[in-house]
Structures are given as C-alpha cells and as structure tokens.
Design an enzyme around this catalytic site. Structure first.
Site, PDB file in Angstrom:
ATOM      1  N   ARG A 195     -25.801  26.263  33.107  1.00  0.00           N
ATOM      2  CA  ARG A 195     -25.218  25.099  32.442  1.00  0.00           C
ATOM      3  C   ARG A 195     -25.201  23.847  33.319  1.00  0.00           C
ATOM      4  O   ARG A 195     -25.294  22.737  32.791  1.00  0.00           O
ATOM      5  CB  ARG A 195     -23.807  25.431  31.933  1.00  0.00           C
ATOM      6  CG  ARG A 195     -23.861  26.322  30.706  1.00  0.00           C
ATOM      7  CD  ARG A 195     -22.504  26.618  30.124  1.00  0.00           C
ATOM      8  NE  ARG A 195     -22.670  27.409  28.903  1.00  0.00           N
ATOM      9  CZ  ARG A 195     -21.724  28.188  28.377  1.00  0.00           C
ATOM     10  NH1 ARG A 195     -20.537  28.279  28.979  1.00  0.00           N
ATOM     11  NH2 ARG A 195     -21.949  28.859  27.267  1.00  0.00           N
TER      12      ARG A 195
ATOM     13  N   ASP B 142     -15.609  26.395  30.363  1.00  0.00           N
ATOM     14  CA  ASP B 142     -16.328  26.262  29.093  1.00  0.00           C
ATOM     15  C   ASP B 142     -16.284  24.826  28.573  1.00  0.00           C
ATOM     16  O   ASP B 142     -17.127  24.435  27.757  1.00  0.00           O
ATOM     17  CB  ASP B 142     -15.735  27.197  28.027  1.00  0.00           C
ATOM     18  CG  ASP B 142     -16.219  28.626  28.183  1.00  0.00           C
ATOM     19  OD1 ASP B 142     -17.180  28.855  28.947  1.00  0.00           O
ATOM     20  OD2 ASP B 142     -15.633  29.520  27.537  1.00  0.00           O
TER      21      ASP B 142
ATOM     22  N   GLN C 108     -14.370  38.020  32.722  1.00  0.00           N
ATOM     23  CA  GLN C 108     -14.530  39.008  31.648  1.00  0.00           C
ATOM     24  C   GLN C 108     -14.636  40.432  32.205  1.00  0.00           C
ATOM     25  O   GLN C 108     -14.205  41.379  31.540  1.00  0.00           O
ATOM     26  CB  GLN C 108     -15.759  38.670  30.807  1.00  0.00           C
ATOM     27  CG  GLN C 108     -15.622  37.367  30.027  1.00  0.00           C
ATOM     28  CD  GLN C 108     -16.858  37.032  29.238  1.00  0.00           C
ATOM     29  OE1 GLN C 108     -17.721  37.881  29.006  1.00  0.00           O
ATOM     30  NE2 GLN C 108     -16.969  35.785  28.832  1.00  0.00           N
TER      31      GLN C 108
END
Length: 259
Positions: A179, A148, A7
């Site tokens: 995560r 993701d 990003q």
C-alpha cells in the site's frame, strides 16, 4: 507474526479457549495495530471468555466455553471512515450512526486525525459526525494503530495547507497490495508530490490533475482515491469492483452523498 499483522494474534486468542490446557502467548517485538486485539478480547469477553493480560504483550487463556447470547454488531468503522473523510474534504457534513465513544474499533479514531486537520467532529455514544471546514491543515501522524485509514489520509493530503507525514506503517506493504508503494505511485500519476519512506509517506500540497488510478485489486486503494474525485473532475478508478470485498455499494453510496 503479530509484528506483521495483529490478525495472527487475534486468531490464536479466539481458538485458545478450546485448547486442552492453558494457552500463553507472548508477542516479541512490536505488536501491529493493537486496537484490533483489544476488540478481539472485548468480543470474547462478551461471549463469556476471559483473556488475562499478564504483562506487556502477554496473554493467557484457560480452557473455557463460549456462551451463546444476543450481540449487536457495530457498523464497520474501517468502511465508514471514507464517508467521514468525504465530509472533511468537501466541507460537507456526514453523521454515522452506531459508532461512537463506546466503540472498541480502532478506526473510529480517524476522526481525531480529521479534527487535527481542521474538521469539526461531534462524538456521541452511538454516533460520529464530521463537518468539513474551510481548509484542511497538514499533519504528522503515527498511523500504526489505524493503518487501514492511511491511504485515505494520503488521498486528502494534496488538498492540505502544508505537508502531511504518515509514519510507522511498514506492515501495510504486506497487505492486499504494497500500500505504501501503490499509494505513492498513484499519487504521482495524478500530479502529487510524494516521497515514499520505508514506513510511511510524505505528501506535499499539490495541484491534482485528472487521471485513471490503478487499484492493484485492493479495495482500500480504490475507495481512498475515489474521494479525490469529489474535488477534482476526471479521476477514474480502474477495476472498481474490487471494493466488493468489504463495501460492494460504496460507489452508489458515494454518488448518493455527492448529490
């Protein structure tokens, strides 16, 4: 910073056309999730801005204006993949319209993982369809480009015939939650044998027991573990409203599919 998240690079590229002089960006180290950068460059091109790839992980943008146009926005593959995974997990069939072989979104390739696990995948120019098979097979996958979707693969893993190994996603420790640690912790909570690596997970076929899953205010943890409830009664999701970040009607749609 692009070695932690693509990003940062996408943001630089998006604003670069309005710099006063040519912008040159070189990424040192390994770029995380490069398909998202390819998608950024593709969308910029659709609005009239050319990004020159002048070498390995080198990008040049000269000053130039964006051009207004009509643009059809695809469905979000990162959200749609949960529904495709549900089909693989339950032996059902799900078709997602608007995503297909022409998509620039990296997460459409999650269907490749499902296919390697034994699901039947039908690919069209504007749709993807998954049909679940009799048994999920174990896989070893480098998920850097589609990280993701890694929690979702982890949720499917206990039902596979053999070990599932997820590799090369150390960067997901820096997202809405850590995560890797969150997924490992919650899998253990419901009886799954899992080993947490620096950059991934090794998950063994396991007998899943009922339990209430903590979500860490992370929408992807909530949606991934909800899929387990399609196979095992008694799976609860704490703070389900955290999915509102990207998929506010997720649970309603999942219930509609289940019925």
């Amino acid at each position: 910073m692009a070695t932690k998240s693509s990003q940062f690079l996408s943001a630089l590229l998006l604003v670069a056309p309005y710099a006063r002089q040519t912008v040159e960006v070189e990424v040192s180290g390994t770029l995380v999730a490069p398909p998202y950068v390819d998608m950024t460059i593709g969308v910029m091109g659709a609005f009239g801005v050319a990004v020159q790839c002048t070498g390995a992980q080198c990008y040049t943008v000269v000053p130039q204006p964006y051009t207004a146009r009509r643009y059809c926005v695809e469905p979000d593959a990162s959200s749609a993949h949960y529904l495709l995974a549900a089909a693989a997990l339950t032996g059902g069939r799900v078709r997602v319209l608007g995503l297909g072989t022409r998509s620039l979104q990296g997460d459409v390739h999650f269907v490749d993982v499902l296919e390697h696990m034994g699901a039947a995948v039908v690919r069209g120019e504007d749709f993807l369809e998954v049909r679940g098979g009799a048994q999920l097979e174990g896989v070893e996958v480098d998920m850097n480009a589609i990280s993701d979707t890694a929690p979702t693969l982890a949720a499917l893993a206990p039902f596979a015939s053999r070990q599932v190994t997820i590799r090369n996603i150390a960067h997901v420790r820096l997202q809405e939650s850590d995560r890797l640690h969150a997924v490992a912790t919650e899998l253990r909570r419901i009886g799954v044998a899992v080993r947490e690596l620096d950059d991934g997970l090794i998950i063994e076929p396991s007998r899943v027991r009922p339990g209430v899953v903590e979500t860490y205010d992370d929408h992807r943890i909530a949606m991934s573990f909800a899929l387990i409830g399609l196979r095992v009664p008694g799976i609860g999701i704490r703070d389900p409203d955290c999915v509102s970040k990207t998929f506010p009607d997720f649970f309603a749609l999942l219930e509609e599919l289940r019925q």
